[in-house]
Design an enzyme around this catalytic site. Structure first.
Site, short mmCIF file in Angstrom:
data_model
loop_
_atom_site.label_atom_id
_atom_site.label_comp_id
_atom_site.label_asym_id
_atom_site.label_seq_id
_atom_site.Cartn_x
_atom_site.Cartn_y
_atom_site.Cartn_z
N TYR A 265 0.95 2.46 44.28
CA TYR A 265 -0.18 2.56 44.96
C TYR A 265 -1.30 1.32 44.87
O TYR A 265 -0.95 0.67 44.13
CB TYR A 265 -0.94 3.88 45.15
CG TYR A 265 -1.47 4.24 43.83
CD1 TYR A 265 -2.91 3.83 43.54
CD2 TYR A 265 -1.02 4.96 42.69
CE1 TYR A 265 -3.54 4.24 42.30
CE2 TYR A 265 -1.69 5.23 41.45
CZ TYR A 265 -3.03 4.90 41.37
OH TYR A 265 -3.49 5.18 40.30
N HIS A 315 0.46 -0.58 39.79
CA HIS A 315 0.26 -1.74 41.03
C HIS A 315 1.23 -2.73 40.88
O HIS A 315 1.79 -3.15 39.68
CB HIS A 315 -1.30 -2.12 40.85
CG HIS A 315 -2.25 -1.28 40.66
ND1 HIS A 315 -2.51 -0.03 41.78
CD2 HIS A 315 -3.44 -0.90 39.76
CE1 HIS A 315 -3.29 0.62 41.39
NE2 HIS A 315 -4.02 0.13 40.17
C1 LIG Z 1 -6.40 -0.23 31.93
C2 LIG Z 1 -6.23 0.14 33.43
O1 LIG Z 1 -5.88 1.21 33.86
N1 LIG Z 1 -6.91 -0.75 34.15
C3 LIG Z 1 -7.16 -0.73 35.57
C4 LIG Z 1 -8.60 -0.89 35.83
C5 LIG Z 1 -9.47 0.28 35.14
O2 LIG Z 1 -8.88 1.69 35.58
C6 LIG Z 1 -10.81 0.18 35.75
O3 LIG Z 1 -11.17 -1.26 35.39
C7 LIG Z 1 -11.62 1.15 34.99
O4 LIG Z 1 -12.94 0.84 35.09
O5 LIG Z 1 -8.84 -0.76 37.31
C8 LIG Z 1 -8.18 -1.75 38.26
O6 LIG Z 1 -8.69 -2.89 38.08
P1 LIG Z 1 -9.95 -3.67 37.43
O7 LIG Z 1 -10.95 -2.90 37.36
O8 LIG Z 1 -9.34 -4.13 36.14
O9 LIG Z 1 -10.27 -5.10 38.45
C9 LIG Z 1 -10.37 -4.75 39.64
C10 LIG Z 1 -9.51 -5.73 40.56
O10 LIG Z 1 -9.84 -6.94 40.41
C11 LIG Z 1 -8.77 -7.70 40.38
N2 LIG Z 1 -8.49 -8.45 39.09
C12 LIG Z 1 -8.84 -8.19 38.04
C13 LIG Z 1 -8.88 -8.54 37.26
C14 LIG Z 1 -7.90 -9.81 37.08
N3 LIG Z 1 -7.61 -10.68 35.95
N4 LIG Z 1 -7.46 -10.36 38.07
C15 LIG Z 1 -7.73 -9.64 39.31
O11 LIG Z 1 -6.91 -9.97 40.34
C16 LIG Z 1 -7.58 -6.80 40.80
O12 LIG Z 1 -7.23 -6.70 42.39
C17 LIG Z 1 -8.26 -5.48 40.45
O13 LIG Z 1 -7.61 -4.32 41.32
C18 LIG Z 1 -8.12 -1.08 39.62
O14 LIG Z 1 -8.96 -0.15 39.69
O15 LIG Z 1 -7.45 -1.77 40.28
C19 LIG Z 1 -6.45 -1.74 37.78
C20 LIG Z 1 -6.32 -1.88 36.21
O16 LIG Z 1 -4.95 -1.84 35.78
C1 LIG Z 2 -2.77 2.22 33.26
C2 LIG Z 2 -2.33 3.37 34.32
O1 LIG Z 2 -1.29 3.17 34.80
N1 LIG Z 2 -2.87 4.27 34.28
C3 LIG Z 2 -2.51 5.51 35.18
C4 LIG Z 2 -3.95 5.47 36.18
O2 LIG Z 2 -3.62 4.53 36.86
C5 LIG Z 2 -5.04 3.90 37.12
O3 LIG Z 2 -5.55 4.83 38.34
C6 LIG Z 2 -6.84 4.35 38.80
C7 LIG Z 2 -7.44 5.52 39.93
O4 LIG Z 2 -7.49 6.85 39.21
C8 LIG Z 2 -6.80 3.06 39.36
O5 LIG Z 2 -5.92 2.99 40.34
C9 LIG Z 2 -6.22 2.11 38.40
O6 LIG Z 2 -6.13 0.84 38.70
C10 LIG Z 2 -5.06 2.78 37.67
O7 LIG Z 2 -4.54 1.67 36.50
C11 LIG Z 2 -3.62 6.99 37.11
O8 LIG Z 2 -2.57 6.56 37.84
C12 LIG Z 2 -3.30 8.06 35.83
C13 LIG Z 2 -2.95 9.44 36.82
O9 LIG Z 2 -2.82 10.54 35.98
O10 LIG Z 2 -2.24 7.91 35.26
C14 LIG Z 2 -2.45 6.54 34.00
O11 LIG Z 2 -1.47 6.63 33.45
#
Ligand SMILES: CC(=O)N[C@H]1[C@H]([C@H](O)[C@H](O)CO)O[C@](OP(=O)(O)OC[C@H]2O[C@@H](n3ccc(N)nc3=O)[C@H](O)[C@@H]2O)(C(=O)O)C[C@@H]1O
Ligand SMILES: CC(=O)N[C@@H]1[C@@H](O[C@@H]2O[C@H](CO)[C@H](O)[C@H](O)[C@H]2O)[C@@H](O)[C@@H](CO)O[C@H]1O
Length: 339
Positions: A265, A315
């Protein structure tokens, strides 16, 4: 006879002057830098431009929703899909609902209609006014992702000069103002990425499961939900009329139309960029781009887990990045690559 001819010539000259004045005014008004001269060919060209501009959806020098400029964009962009879940917009078709339920494998979810009903008893559920179009408007938006490429970028002032500044997840501004700015108008979160926001900031919750919608209610009232797949805040201090909800059908639209089913997603980043295309007239994108290993590192921390999404395949960072770069190449966004 001569008097009549003279009168006609005078009328013609006056009419021509009038057209030139109006053309010049309108072209300047539409931010187009065109020299107005007496050359008939130029006048015809300018009139043609005027006809084109008069049908334009905004007053910026380019408008995101303007169709007919990129076949690639026109194939994907669908202005009729609603970005917000509102009280007038609660229907989720069966197919979209089934897809959405699988995103985080929610077992035994609460009834979605009851959940949405309860939600809109607590928050107003509006947002439509943000989608209204106004041809005389030029709404400039900055979407600020969380990439470490913002460090030392000095983008702060540029970012703050936008009408809307959209940020996401845990992103801070305090201490990073010169690189990321200090203004935020809208902040995207889900329960697991919530951070405290200033009073004037609109919080846009992206629900990836039914529990996320229930968390909004709980966090504003009883505080009963404190765990989803990780601990989440029991209570949040956000004014109810500052809460907007991203539409699950819009998440599917981004996945189908834009990502063409890459990844499980869409990430918050790509959801924010496509959302901005639907709300803004011009979109500038900052803070997107992985580090040299393809990891999503943050500008405010050395997050070792930046590559987690690659392992879990949740992703497709590379495909998402291609979408953003293609949007820039067809002039629908401007991409600021940082350092
Ligand atoms: C470990 C993990 O699950 N990391 C996810 C984190 C995490 O859940 C949050 O930071 C918690 O606050 O969230 C994500 O993403 P994250 O919060 O890291 O970043 C938001 C969006 O910014 C873009 N990005 C970020 C860092 C980078 N070096 N390059 C980028 O292009 C991306 O488009 C990213 O989506 C998420 O929600 O998408 C996706 C990340 O995969
Ligand atoms: C690192 C990872 O894949 N974690 C998943 C978690 O994904 C995270 O979900 C967030 C929204 O809740 C956001 O989309 C973020 O970018 C994702 O990395 C979830 O899919 C979770 C569901 O149980 O499972 C984790 O393993």
């Amino acid at each position: 006879m001569v008097a009549v001819k003279k009168k006609n010539l005078k009328m013609f000259t006056l009419a021509l002057l009038f057209v030139i004045t109006i053309t010049s005014f309108l072209l300047n008004y539409t931010n187009s830098l065109v020299m107005v001269t007496w050359d008939p060919k130029q006048i015809v060209t300018q009139l043609k431009k005027l006809m084109k501009y008069s049908q334009r959806p905004c007053s910026c020098s380019s408008c995101v929703p303007e169709l007919g400029l990129s076949f690639w964009f026109d194939e994907r962009f669908n202005q009729t899909v609603q970005p917000f879940l509102t009280t007038r917009n609660t229907f989720i078709p069966e197919e979209s609902y089934k897809w959405w339920l699988k995103l985080q494998g929610e077992g035994n979810p609460k009834n979605i209609n009851d959940t949405i009903k309860e939600l809109f008893e607590i928050i107003p559920g509006d947002g439509e006014q943000l989608l209204e179009r106004d041809v005389s408007r030029c709404r400039r938006c900055a979407v600020v992702g969380n990439s470490g490429n913002l460090r030392q970028s000095q983008y702060g002032q540029d970012i703050d000069a936008h009408d809307f500044v959209l940020r996401m997840n845990r992103a801070p501004t305090a201490g990073f103002e010169s690189d990321v700015g200090s203004k935020t108008t809208h902040h995207f979160v889900y329960p697991e990425s919530f951070r405290d926001l200033a009073e004037n900031v609109s919080m846009i919750v992206i629900p990836f499961k039914t529990l996320d919608l229930r968390w909004i209610v709980s966090a504003l009232t009883t505080g009963t939900i404190n765990f989803t797949y990780v601990p989440v805040p029991r209570k949040i201090k956000v004014k109810r009329d500052k809460i907007l909800v991203y539409h699950p059908v819009f998440i599917k639209y981004v996945y189908d139309h834009w990502l063409q089913h890459h990844g499980r997603y869409p990430s918050t980043g790509i959801l924010s960029v496509i959302f901005a295309l639907h709300l803004c007239d011009e979109v500038d994108v900052y803070g997107f781009g992985a580090d040299s290993n393809g990891n999503w590192h943050h500008y405010w921390e050395n997050n070792g887990s930046g590559g987690a999404f690659r392992r879990t395949m949740v992703h497709d960072g590379d495909f998402e990045s291609n979408i953003t770069l293609t949007l820039a190449s067809v002039d629908k966004i401007r991409f600021f690559k940082g350092r």
